[in-house]
Design a protein around this motif. Structure first.
Motif, short mmCIF file in Angstrom:
data_model
loop_
_atom_site.label_atom_id
_atom_site.label_comp_id
_atom_site.label_asym_id
_atom_site.label_seq_id
_atom_site.Cartn_x
_atom_site.Cartn_y
_atom_site.Cartn_z
N VAL A 265 0.83 -1.21 0.00
CA VAL A 265 0.00 0.00 0.00
C VAL A 265 0.86 1.26 0.00
O VAL A 265 0.63 2.18 -0.78
CB VAL A 265 -0.98 0.00 1.19
CG1 VAL A 265 -1.65 1.36 1.37
CG2 VAL A 265 -2.05 -1.07 0.98
N SER A 266 1.88 1.32 0.84
CA SER A 266 2.72 2.51 0.92
C SER A 266 3.49 2.73 -0.38
O SER A 266 3.63 3.87 -0.84
CB SER A 266 3.70 2.41 2.08
OG SER A 266 3.01 2.44 3.31
N LEU A 267 3.99 1.66 -0.96
CA LEU A 267 4.71 1.77 -2.23
C LEU A 267 3.78 2.23 -3.34
O LEU A 267 4.15 3.07 -4.18
CB LEU A 267 5.36 0.43 -2.59
CG LEU A 267 6.56 0.06 -1.74
CD1 LEU A 267 6.88 -1.42 -1.88
CD2 LEU A 267 7.76 0.91 -2.11
N PHE A 268 2.57 1.69 -3.36
CA PHE A 268 1.58 2.11 -4.34
C PHE A 268 1.23 3.59 -4.15
O PHE A 268 1.13 4.35 -5.13
CB PHE A 268 0.33 1.24 -4.25
CG PHE A 268 -0.72 1.57 -5.26
CD1 PHE A 268 -0.57 1.18 -6.59
CD2 PHE A 268 -1.85 2.29 -4.91
CE1 PHE A 268 -1.53 1.50 -7.54
CE2 PHE A 268 -2.82 2.61 -5.84
CZ PHE A 268 -2.66 2.21 -7.17
N ALA A 269 1.07 4.01 -2.89
CA ALA A 269 0.76 5.41 -2.60
C ALA A 269 1.90 6.32 -3.07
O ALA A 269 1.65 7.38 -3.66
CB ALA A 269 0.52 5.59 -1.10
N LEU A 270 3.13 5.89 -2.85
CA LEU A 270 4.28 6.69 -3.30
C LEU A 270 4.30 6.80 -4.82
O LEU A 270 4.54 7.87 -5.37
CB LEU A 270 5.58 6.08 -2.78
CG LEU A 270 6.86 6.81 -3.20
CD1 LEU A 270 6.86 8.25 -2.67
CD2 LEU A 270 8.08 6.06 -2.71
N THR A 271 4.00 5.72 -5.51
CA THR A 271 3.97 5.74 -6.96
C THR A 271 2.89 6.70 -7.47
O THR A 271 3.12 7.46 -8.42
CB THR A 271 3.74 4.32 -7.51
OG1 THR A 271 4.76 3.45 -7.01
CG2 THR A 271 3.77 4.30 -9.02
N MET A 272 1.73 6.69 -6.83
CA MET A 272 0.66 7.63 -7.20
C MET A 272 1.10 9.07 -6.97
O MET A 272 0.85 9.94 -7.80
CB MET A 272 -0.60 7.34 -6.38
CG MET A 272 -1.25 6.01 -6.66
SD MET A 272 -2.17 5.98 -8.19
CE MET A 272 -3.48 7.11 -7.82
N LEU A 273 1.75 9.32 -5.84
CA LEU A 273 2.24 10.67 -5.54
C LEU A 273 3.28 11.11 -6.57
O LEU A 273 3.26 12.25 -7.02
CB LEU A 273 2.82 10.73 -4.13
CG LEU A 273 3.46 12.07 -3.74
CD1 LEU A 273 2.43 13.18 -3.71
CD2 LEU A 273 4.17 11.94 -2.40
N LEU A 274 4.17 10.22 -6.94
CA LEU A 274 5.21 10.55 -7.91
C LEU A 274 4.60 10.94 -9.26
O LEU A 274 5.12 11.81 -9.96
CB LEU A 274 6.20 9.41 -8.06
CG LEU A 274 7.09 9.16 -6.84
CD1 LEU A 274 7.88 7.87 -7.02
CD2 LEU A 274 8.01 10.33 -6.58
N LYS A 275 3.49 10.31 -9.62
CA LYS A 275 2.81 10.70 -10.86
C LYS A 275 2.31 12.14 -10.77
O LYS A 275 2.39 12.90 -11.72
CB LYS A 275 1.63 9.76 -11.14
CG LYS A 275 2.07 8.39 -11.61
CD LYS A 275 0.88 7.49 -11.84
CE LYS A 275 1.35 6.08 -12.17
NZ LYS A 275 0.23 5.14 -12.27
N GLU A 276 1.82 12.51 -9.60
CA GLU A 276 1.35 13.88 -9.38
C GLU A 276 2.53 14.87 -9.37
O GLU A 276 2.39 16.01 -9.80
CB GLU A 276 0.59 13.96 -8.05
CG GLU A 276 0.07 15.32 -7.69
CD GLU A 276 -1.19 15.70 -8.44
OE1 GLU A 276 -1.47 16.91 -8.51
OE2 GLU A 276 -1.89 14.82 -8.95
N LEU A 277 3.67 14.41 -8.89
CA LEU A 277 4.85 15.29 -8.78
C LEU A 277 5.63 15.42 -10.09
O LEU A 277 6.62 16.16 -10.13
CB LEU A 277 5.79 14.77 -7.68
CG LEU A 277 5.27 14.88 -6.25
CD1 LEU A 277 6.19 14.15 -5.29
CD2 LEU A 277 5.13 16.34 -5.85
N GLU A 278 5.21 14.74 -11.15
CA GLU A 278 5.93 14.80 -12.42
C GLU A 278 6.05 16.23 -12.96
O GLU A 278 7.01 16.55 -13.64
CB GLU A 278 5.28 13.90 -13.46
CG GLU A 278 5.59 12.46 -13.26
CD GLU A 278 4.92 11.56 -14.28
OE1 GLU A 278 3.97 12.01 -14.97
OE2 GLU A 278 5.34 10.40 -14.39
#
Length: 129
Positions: free
Chosen positions: A46-59
Motif C-alpha cells: 500500500v505505501s509503495l503504491f501510494a508513493l507511486t501515485m504521488l510521484l505521478k502527481e509530482l511529475e
C-alpha cells in the motif's frame, strides 16, 4: 523546494479499498491536497503504491528538489533497497517506485519522520481530512 506529506491507508479487511492521502507544498504554500480511494491492494504494498501515485502527481515538478515525508520506516528501507523482505510483490512494487524516482532530475528524498515528534504531529495535522 517541493515538500510532500504522504500516507497510504489499507483497509482492515481483505477486499476493502485503500486510501491515499497527500499534501504537496511549494515553499510552504499548499499546491495540492488529495484523498483518493483505490481498489484493494495487499497491505505490504500500500505505501509503495501510494508513493507511486504521488510521484505521478509530482511529475510536473520533475526539475525541482523534492522531499516526501512519511511515517513509515519500512517504505524508506524499501526505497533504499535495504529491506530484507523476500515478498515478490513488495520487491516488484519497490522496483517500480525506484524506477519512477530515477526519472526525476534531482534525487527524490523519502524521509521517515516517525522519530521526530514535532514533524510527526505536523504530518498528522496536514493529512487529516
Amino acid at each position: 523546494m517541493i515538500t510532500a506529506y504522504l500516507v497510504g491507508i489499507s483497509g482492515h479487511y481483505e477486499g476493502e479499498d485503500i486510501e491515499i492521502r497527500y499534501c504537496i507544498y511549494d515553499n510552504e504554500e499548499l499546491v495540492s491536497k488529495k484523498s483518493i480511494l483505490e481498489e484493494y491492494k495487499k497491505p505490504g504494498i500500500v505505501s509503495l503504491f501510494a508513493l507511486t501515485m504521488l510521484l505521478k502527481e509530482l511529475e510536473k515538478y520533475i526539475d525541482r528538489e523534492i522531499i516526501v515525508k512519511v511515517n513509515d520506516a519500512a517504505l524508506v528501507e524499501q526505497m533504499q533497497g535495504t529491506s530484507t523482505t523476500k515478498n515478490k510483490e513488495v520487491l516488484k512494487a519497490a522496483r517500480i517506485a525506484r524506477e519512477k524516482v530515477n526519472t526525476f532530475e534531482h534525487p527524490v528524498i523519502v524521509k521517515d519522520i516517525s522519530n521526530d515528534i514535532v514533524e510527526l504531529a505536523k504530518w498528522n495535522d496536514l493529512l487529516q481530512r
